[in-house]
Design an enzyme around this catalytic site. Structure first.
Site, PDB file in Angstrom:
ATOM      1  N   ASP A 214       1.881  -5.194 -13.738  1.00  0.00           N
ATOM      2  CA  ASP A 214       2.353  -6.497 -13.268  1.00  0.00           C
ATOM      3  C   ASP A 214       3.881  -6.509 -13.367  1.00  0.00           C
ATOM      4  O   ASP A 214       4.430  -6.407 -14.466  1.00  0.00           O
ATOM      5  CB  ASP A 214       1.731  -7.584 -14.165  1.00  0.00           C
TER       6      ASP A 214
ATOM      7  N   PRO B 206       0.795  -1.236   0.000  1.00  0.00           N
ATOM      8  CA  PRO B 206       0.000   0.000   0.000  1.00  0.00           C
ATOM      9  C   PRO B 206       0.825   1.283   0.000  1.00  0.00           C
ATOM     10  O   PRO B 206       0.245   2.353  -0.006  1.00  0.00           O
ATOM     11  CB  PRO B 206      -0.807  -0.127   1.295  1.00  0.00           C
ATOM     12  N   GLY B 207       2.159   1.178   0.038  1.00  0.00           N
ATOM     13  CA  GLY B 207       2.919   2.399  -0.220  1.00  0.00           C
ATOM     14  C   GLY B 207       3.803   2.897   0.901  1.00  0.00           C
ATOM     15  O   GLY B 207       4.375   3.978   0.785  1.00  0.00           O
ATOM     16  N   GLY B 208       3.935   2.123   1.989  1.00  0.00           N
ATOM     17  CA  GLY B 208       4.771   2.578   3.110  1.00  0.00           C
ATOM     18  C   GLY B 208       6.218   2.810   2.679  1.00  0.00           C
ATOM     19  O   GLY B 208       6.773   3.900   2.866  1.00  0.00           O
ATOM     20  N   LYS B 209       6.816   1.794   2.064  1.00  0.00           N
ATOM     21  CA  LYS B 209       8.231   1.951   1.680  1.00  0.00           C
ATOM     22  C   LYS B 209       8.362   2.941   0.536  1.00  0.00           C
ATOM     23  O   LYS B 209       9.320   3.720   0.478  1.00  0.00           O
ATOM     24  CB  LYS B 209       8.832   0.596   1.313  1.00  0.00           C
TER      25      LYS B 209
ATOM     26  N   CYS C  87       8.415  -9.804   4.133  1.00  0.00           N
ATOM     27  CA  CYS C  87       8.149  -9.703   5.573  1.00  0.00           C
ATOM     28  C   CYS C  87       7.871 -11.112   6.081  1.00  0.00           C
ATOM     29  O   CYS C  87       6.957 -11.363   6.841  1.00  0.00           O
ATOM     30  CB  CYS C  87       7.108  -8.661   5.906  1.00  0.00           C
TER      31      CYS C  87
ATOM     32  N   ASP D 245       9.660  -5.739  -2.950  1.00  0.00           N
ATOM     33  CA  ASP D 245       9.170  -6.168  -1.633  1.00  0.00           C
ATOM     34  C   ASP D 245       8.021  -7.123  -1.932  1.00  0.00           C
ATOM     35  O   ASP D 245       6.856  -6.726  -1.970  1.00  0.00           O
ATOM     36  CB  ASP D 245       8.701  -4.915  -0.882  1.00  0.00           C
TER      37      ASP D 245
HETATM   38  C1  LIG Z   1       4.525  -7.117   0.586  1.00  0.00           C
HETATM   39  S1  LIG Z   1       3.449  -6.137  -0.315  1.00  0.00           S
HETATM   40  C2  LIG Z   1       4.401  -4.675  -0.568  1.00  0.00           C
HETATM   41  C3  LIG Z   1       4.404  -3.744   0.610  1.00  0.00           C
HETATM   42  C4  LIG Z   1       4.906  -2.355   0.248  1.00  0.00           C
HETATM   43  N1  LIG Z   1       6.250  -2.410  -0.279  1.00  0.00           N
HETATM   44  C5  LIG Z   1       4.867  -1.402   1.413  1.00  0.00           C
HETATM   45  O1  LIG Z   1       5.886  -1.180   2.080  1.00  0.00           O
HETATM   46  O2  LIG Z   1       3.790  -0.823   1.667  1.00  0.00           O
HETATM   47  C6  LIG Z   1       3.477  -6.865  -1.910  1.00  0.00           C
HETATM   48  C7  LIG Z   1       2.629  -6.133  -2.933  1.00  0.00           C
HETATM   49  O3  LIG Z   1       2.908  -6.710  -4.201  1.00  0.00           O
HETATM   50  C8  LIG Z   1       1.714  -6.677  -4.949  1.00  0.00           C
HETATM   51  N2  LIG Z   1       1.854  -7.659  -6.071  1.00  0.00           N
HETATM   52  C9  LIG Z   1       1.490  -8.946  -6.129  1.00  0.00           C
HETATM   53  N3  LIG Z   1       1.815  -9.482  -7.313  1.00  0.00           N
HETATM   54  C10 LIG Z   1       2.412  -8.499  -8.027  1.00  0.00           C
HETATM   55  C11 LIG Z   1       2.952  -8.430  -9.317  1.00  0.00           C
HETATM   56  N4  LIG Z   1       2.952  -9.496 -10.134  1.00  0.00           N
HETATM   57  N5  LIG Z   1       3.462  -7.264  -9.757  1.00  0.00           N
HETATM   58  C12 LIG Z   1       3.452  -6.177  -8.920  1.00  0.00           C
HETATM   59  N6  LIG Z   1       2.948  -6.169  -7.688  1.00  0.00           N
HETATM   60  C13 LIG Z   1       2.433  -7.321  -7.243  1.00  0.00           C
HETATM   61  C14 LIG Z   1       0.650  -7.024  -3.946  1.00  0.00           C
HETATM   62  O4  LIG Z   1      -0.626  -6.602  -4.424  1.00  0.00           O
HETATM   63  C15 LIG Z   1       1.139  -6.244  -2.727  1.00  0.00           C
HETATM   64  O5  LIG Z   1       0.552  -4.962  -2.706  1.00  0.00           O
END
Ligand SMILES: C[S@@+](CC[C@H](N)C(=O)[O-])C[C@H]1O[C@@H](n2cnc3c(N)ncnc32)[C@H](O)[C@@H]1O
Length: 448
Positions: A315, A267-270, A385, A332
């Protein structure tokens, strides 16, 4: 009643306790006769019961003469709530039993209320330590089963965490207990947008442990009430997440340092921290996220960032950008979340070992694309995580073996002052050692 409704929703609808509870609390407050203390108690009952469910199930099992799976789930929820009140709170025994029996009478009927009464009376005959000594298999006979019952984790999770942590009994026990504690709320003062001094002036805090941008909120603090949080100049962010973004941003880089990518941004923290750091250095961030609704959350998190940035829904395994476009890339990746069990009390019971098979190809594909997205000499940060080796080292090793053209670099110098980071070159943070989620980070430099 409210705690029971929340447990039923978690059980029946696969809901998350942290999402189910706030509207229920709001409704109760609106009806009246429900104050802050009632809300704190209901929250503790729900979270405590879910966290300790493994231990309570073993105890309830010892008090009934049929397998647990033959007891109806609503009855089990009433029993577990009662067990938590008896064994995990200071609520007097008679009050815990009579409140649970009354609840059972209302929601389950008289017959089952009698059953609840009989079971809870048995449970009330000894304290938690005595029960655990009775129902947990001896450590010497089956260490993982023992730890699973004592610390209320599924056995496969104990096993995976222990593999990743290494070491003897003390470390794994400390880790499992840390998973059962409520995490502190940590704030991030996004650099160039707000300062820790500004935040500390408006809310009671302690300094962060490791990140220069972190502050730990005092118990009961309301982050949503802080102006800087409301307008995105600051945010709520675990210190482990801050350290991951900072390490990627600070890893030594030769040549251009103008284009950064966060490939799994929602959701955008990092991304918000990276964007703020990028602005200070005159770099631009592209924040990309597959799910459009999560990309919108990223947009919200980055709104007002002073430097250039763009948010797209894409994607990461079939990226729209050209290879070699970026100087720094964060991936991440989606993972089991076994490093954040403190935050999601129900997650440990919902995850299955098979889930890892689902994540494995995606994690490899995303890391492979990250290596292709970065220019030669540029840096990729692969983060999860989860400390599960199948999602961390094994993925990095597999991808390096398969695609090559990159070297692991030592990530530890880019988390200065943080102790117990292991032998490197990758780093694993731990709740019991660092007070953070169990974030993993490998830094790779593209060589060819
Ligand atoms: C662990 S979370 C990321 C957390 C984020 N970095 C933060 O700090 O807020 C992984 C994210 O990857 C997204 N995701 C899943 N498959 C993906 C893909 N093929 N391409 C891009 N993003 C993807 C998920 O929807 C999710 O929002």
């Amino acid at each position: 009643m409210l705690a029971f409704e929340a447990l039923r929703a978690v059980d029946e609808r696969d809901a998350y306790a942290n999402l189910v509870l706030p509207p229920l609390l709001k409704k109760a407050r609106e009806k009246g006769d429900f104050d802050g203390r009632d809300a704190a108690l209901a929250t503790e009952l729900v979270y405590g019961t879910l966290r300790r469910q493994g231990t309570y199930d073993a105890i309830i099992s010892a008090c009934i003469d049929r397998p647990l799976r033959e007891v109806d789930p609503p009855v089990l929820d009433v029993l577990a709530l009662g067990a938590h009140q008896l064994l995990g709170t200071r609520i007097p025994t008679h009050a815990a039993v009579s409140a649970s029996v009354e609840l059972a009478r209302v929601v389950l009927g008289d017959g089952r209320a009698k059953f609840v009464n009989a079971v809870l009376r048995k449970i009330s005959q000894q304290d938690l330590d005595a029960w655990v000594a009775q129902v947990a298999p001896p450590y010497d006979k089956d260490a993982e089963d023992h730890l699973a019952v004592v610390h209320s984790h599924p056995r496969w999770v104990v096993s995976a965490l222990w593999d990743a942590l290494g070491g003897g009994r003390a470390g794994i026990e400390d880790l499992l207990e840390a998973d059962n504690e409520r995490p502190e709320v940590t704030l991030v003062a996004r650099p160039g947008r707000s300062t820790t001094e500004e935040l500390a002036a408006v809310t009671e805090t302690l300094p962060g442990r490791w990140s220069p941008y972190a502050l730990r909120m005092a118990e009961g603090g309301e982050p949503g009430a802080i102006e800087a949080v409301k307008d995105g100049r600051a945010g709520v962010q675990d210190e482990g997440s801050q350290l991951v973004a900072l390490a990627l941003a600070n890893a030594t880089l030769e040549g251009s340092d103008a284009r950064w990518l966060d490939g799994c941004a929602g959701p955008g923290g990092k991304a918000a921290l990276l964007a703020a750091l990028a602005s200070e250095r005159g770099a631009a961030l592209l924040a990309s996220e597959k799910q459009p609704h999560r990309a919108r959350l990223v947009e919200r998190a980055l709104a007002g960032n002073p430097g250039p940035y763009q948010v797209i829904a894409a994607d990461g395994t079939r990226p729209p950008w050209r290879p070699g476009s970026f100087d720094r890339v964060l991936m991440d990746v989606p993972c089991s979340g076994l490093g954040a069990l403190r935050r999601r009390p129900e997650a440990r019971w919902r995850r299955r070992p098979e889930d890892l098979d689902g994540f494995a190809p995606l994690q490899r594909a995303l890391l492979t694309e990250a290596l292709s997205a970065v220019r030669v000499g540029g840096i990729v940060g692969y983060a999860t995580c989860s400390p599960h080796l199948a999602e961390t080292r094994v993925v990095v090793d597999d991808v390096l073996k398969k695609v090559g053209g990159a070297d692991l670099i030592d990530a530890r110098p880019f988390m200065p002052g943080v102790p117990a980071l292991g032998d490197g070159p990758d780093v694993q943070l731990w709740p019991h050692l660092h007070g953070t989620d169990a974030m993993y980070l490998a830094l790779l430099r593209r060589t060819a």
